[in-house]
Design an enzyme around this catalytic site. Structure first.
Site, PDB file in Angstrom:
ATOM      1  N   ALA A 198       9.554   2.438   7.392  1.00 15.74           N
ATOM      2  CA  ALA A 198       8.874   1.123   7.504  1.00 15.74           C
ATOM      3  C   ALA A 198       8.819   0.719   9.157  1.00 15.74           C
ATOM      4  O   ALA A 198       7.948   0.986   9.902  1.00 15.74           O
ATOM      5  CB  ALA A 198       9.486   0.212   6.712  1.00 15.74           C
ATOM      6  N   ASN A 206       0.873  -0.957   0.098  1.00 18.81           N
ATOM      7  CA  ASN A 206       0.089  -0.054   0.090  1.00 18.81           C
ATOM      8  C   ASN A 206       0.804   1.144   0.028  1.00 18.81           C
ATOM      9  O   ASN A 206       0.475   2.234  -0.724  1.00 18.81           O
ATOM     10  CB  ASN A 206      -1.073  -0.053   1.372  1.00 18.81           C
ATOM     11  CG  ASN A 206      -1.984  -0.964   1.086  1.00 18.81           C
ATOM     12  OD1 ASN A 206      -2.673  -1.344  -0.014  1.00 18.81           O
ATOM     13  ND2 ASN A 206      -2.320  -1.730   2.219  1.00 18.81           N
ATOM     14  N   ILE A 207       1.772   1.412   0.873  1.00 17.73           N
ATOM     15  CA  ILE A 207       2.542   2.551   0.642  1.00 17.73           C
ATOM     16  C   ILE A 207       3.672   2.535  -0.361  1.00 17.73           C
ATOM     17  O   ILE A 207       3.585   3.921  -0.782  1.00 17.73           O
ATOM     18  CB  ILE A 207       3.463   2.637   2.460  1.00 17.73           C
ATOM     19  CG1 ILE A 207       2.440   2.586   3.310  1.00 17.73           C
ATOM     20  CG2 ILE A 207       4.398   3.963   2.301  1.00 17.73           C
ATOM     21  CD1 ILE A 207       3.020   2.362   4.863  1.00 17.73           C
ATOM     22  N   GLU A 216      12.646   2.082  20.281  1.00 20.40           N
ATOM     23  CA  GLU A 216      12.275   3.183  20.274  1.00 20.40           C
ATOM     24  C   GLU A 216      11.520   3.379  21.788  1.00 20.40           C
ATOM     25  O   GLU A 216      10.846   2.434  22.109  1.00 20.40           O
ATOM     26  CB  GLU A 216      10.865   3.316  19.318  1.00 20.40           C
ATOM     27  CG  GLU A 216      11.361   3.197  17.752  1.00 20.40           C
ATOM     28  CD  GLU A 216      10.223   3.308  16.746  1.00 20.40           C
ATOM     29  OE1 GLU A 216       9.109   3.650  16.933  1.00 20.40           O
ATOM     30  OE2 GLU A 216      10.521   3.425  15.487  1.00 20.40           O
ATOM     31  N   HIS A 242       8.866   8.485  14.517  1.00 24.30           N
ATOM     32  CA  HIS A 242       7.880   7.746  14.107  1.00 24.30           C
ATOM     33  C   HIS A 242       6.524   8.369  14.187  1.00 24.30           C
ATOM     34  O   HIS A 242       5.505   8.044  14.868  1.00 24.30           O
ATOM     35  CB  HIS A 242       7.797   6.511  15.283  1.00 24.30           C
ATOM     36  CG  HIS A 242       7.257   5.341  14.613  1.00 24.30           C
ATOM     37  ND1 HIS A 242       7.338   4.002  14.886  1.00 24.30           N
ATOM     38  CD2 HIS A 242       6.213   5.230  13.677  1.00 24.30           C
ATOM     39  CE1 HIS A 242       6.800   3.087  14.443  1.00 24.30           C
ATOM     40  NE2 HIS A 242       5.968   3.652  13.336  1.00 24.30           N
ATOM     41  N   ASP A 254      12.344   7.384  10.011  1.00 24.08           N
ATOM     42  CA  ASP A 254      11.270   7.719  11.222  1.00 24.08           C
ATOM     43  C   ASP A 254      11.112   6.692  12.105  1.00 24.08           C
ATOM     44  O   ASP A 254      10.568   6.833  12.996  1.00 24.08           O
ATOM     45  CB  ASP A 254      10.183   7.766  10.243  1.00 24.08           C
ATOM     46  CG  ASP A 254       8.611   8.024  11.076  1.00 24.08           C
ATOM     47  OD1 ASP A 254       8.899   9.067  11.811  1.00 24.08           O
ATOM     48  OD2 ASP A 254       7.815   7.364  10.884  1.00 24.08           O
ATOM     49  N   ALA A 263       2.392   7.955  10.583  1.00 22.18           N
ATOM     50  CA  ALA A 263       0.974   8.078  10.405  1.00 22.18           C
ATOM     51  C   ALA A 263       0.358   9.132  11.124  1.00 22.18           C
ATOM     52  O   ALA A 263      -0.750   9.178  11.315  1.00 22.18           O
ATOM     53  CB  ALA A 263       0.353   6.818  10.867  1.00 22.18           C
TER      54      ALA A 263
END
Ligand SMILES: NC(=O)c1ccc[n+]([C@@H]2O[C@H](COP(=O)([O-])OP(=O)(O)OC[C@H]3O[C@@H](n4cnc5c(N)ncnc54)[C@H](O)[C@@H]3O)[C@@H](O)[C@H]2O)c1
Length: 302
Positions: free
Chosen positions: A225, A149-150, A255, A273, A250, A276
């Protein structure tokens, strides 16, 4: 049907579910210790990334029938185990694709014209006009690893900007103008390489020292990703050696990643991150979550 909202969810989505006749309780800060006590009273749960749904929690909730995750990927849920217990597991795979694709394209521009560095220079009161010669992205080759999709959304935008687009994926891409190549061809021919595939046992450290060695000198890498797909130590060495002219990240192996040594390098830019994290993606995620819960509610046998 009773649904527990376990992570932050758009108020409009909650309202839609209630209007459809579903009882929705919000505990969007519930701890992992409290969940096994509270969740058994519910038929379904809505989660984002924060709440992990592992086998032990599933075992503690024999009434659970549906889990919906707002977001891409199901790595925070033991989805196969849940399905083996007849629990329906769903996510919102396309809601954030455009936002992640736009961040990726933004990183390409930022690296081509060194926008973060020129901004720091201006803020330091300097006028370093001679120092900042960039390059155009039109006519450059973008390699897209992972054409789901991305990857598709990134490629569409890159083609519109006049880039040549190569892709390496298990499946042939369905987009005119994109050339399907081997991984080695992509690595050796691309000016920019962007990653859009999941983190799995097969893709962990997919881009390491051996892959950097196959790339063009001066290549730029984008990872929006998952951390762990790029070997961060190998990336550090490749930037220091000059092989990689820029990297935009990102996502990170660990994290949060405050104080990561990659950010001691001027050529590395990044974000925490936020792929979205747009109003539009969050709103679409909320709508999709509500639609999936309502669809499940309406399709239950009475
Ligand atoms: N930065 C963010 O905030 C953010 C937001 C959303 C998604 N993501 C991440 O972006 C990634 C891609 O998302 P998507 O929605 O495009 O997923 P997708 O499932 O639609 O596409 C993934 C593609 O990767 C391909 N693929 C899988 N393993 C491969 C391999 N070993 N070699 C080559 N290709 C392989 C698949 O065939 C598929 O076409 C996911 O890891 C997702 O978690 C990040």
């Amino acid at each position: 049907m009773k649904i527990l909202i376990c992570d932050k969810t758009e108020p409009e989505a909650i309202q839609c579910m209630r209007q459809a006749g579903i009882q929705v309780d919000v505990r969007d800060n519930i701890s992992s210790e409290e969940l096994p006590q509270v969740l058994p009273a519910y038929d379904g749960m809505v989660v984002r990334s924060r709440t992990k749904v592992r086998a032990a929690l599933i075992d503690a909730c024999p009434n659970l029938k549906v889990i919906v995750r707002g977001g891409v990927g199901l790595d925070t849920i033991d989805a196969d185990y849940a399905r083996s217990k007849n629990i329906t597991v769903m996510n919102t795979p396309k809601a954030s694709s455009a936002s992640v694709a736009e961040l990726t394209i933004g990183f390409i521009f930022a690296m081509a014209r060194q926008i973060p560095t020129t901004t720091s220079s201006m803020k330091a009161g300097k006028w370093e006009k001679k120092k900042f010669e960039g390059d155009e992205i039109g006519g450059k080759t973008l390699g897209v690893i992972g054409f789901g999709n991305i990857g598709y959304e990134v490629a569409k935008r890159a083609l519109a900007l006049g880039m040549m687009v190569l892709t390496y994926d298990v499946y042939e891409p369905k987009l005119d103008g994109v050339k399907w190549v081997t991984e080695d061809e992509l690595l050796s021919l691309s000016d920019y390489i962007t990653l859009h595939l999941p983190l799995t046992d097969k893709t962990r450290n997919l881009i390491g020292a051996a892959e950097f060695a196959k790339m063009k000198s001066g290549v730029r890498l984008i990872n929006c990703a998952r951390g762990g797909i790029v070997d961060e130590d190998a990336l550090y060495d490749a930037v220091v050696s000059g092989k990689v002219a820029g990297a935009a990240l990102d996502v990170f192996a660990q994290e949060p990643s405050e104080g990561h040594r990659l950010f001691s390098l001027e050529q590395v830019i990044g974000s925490p991150h936020i792929g979205a994290a747009t109003k539009e993606a969050q709103s679409r995620i909320g709508v999709e979550v509500a639609e999936k819960i309502i669809e499940f509610y309406n399709s239950r046998p009475d």
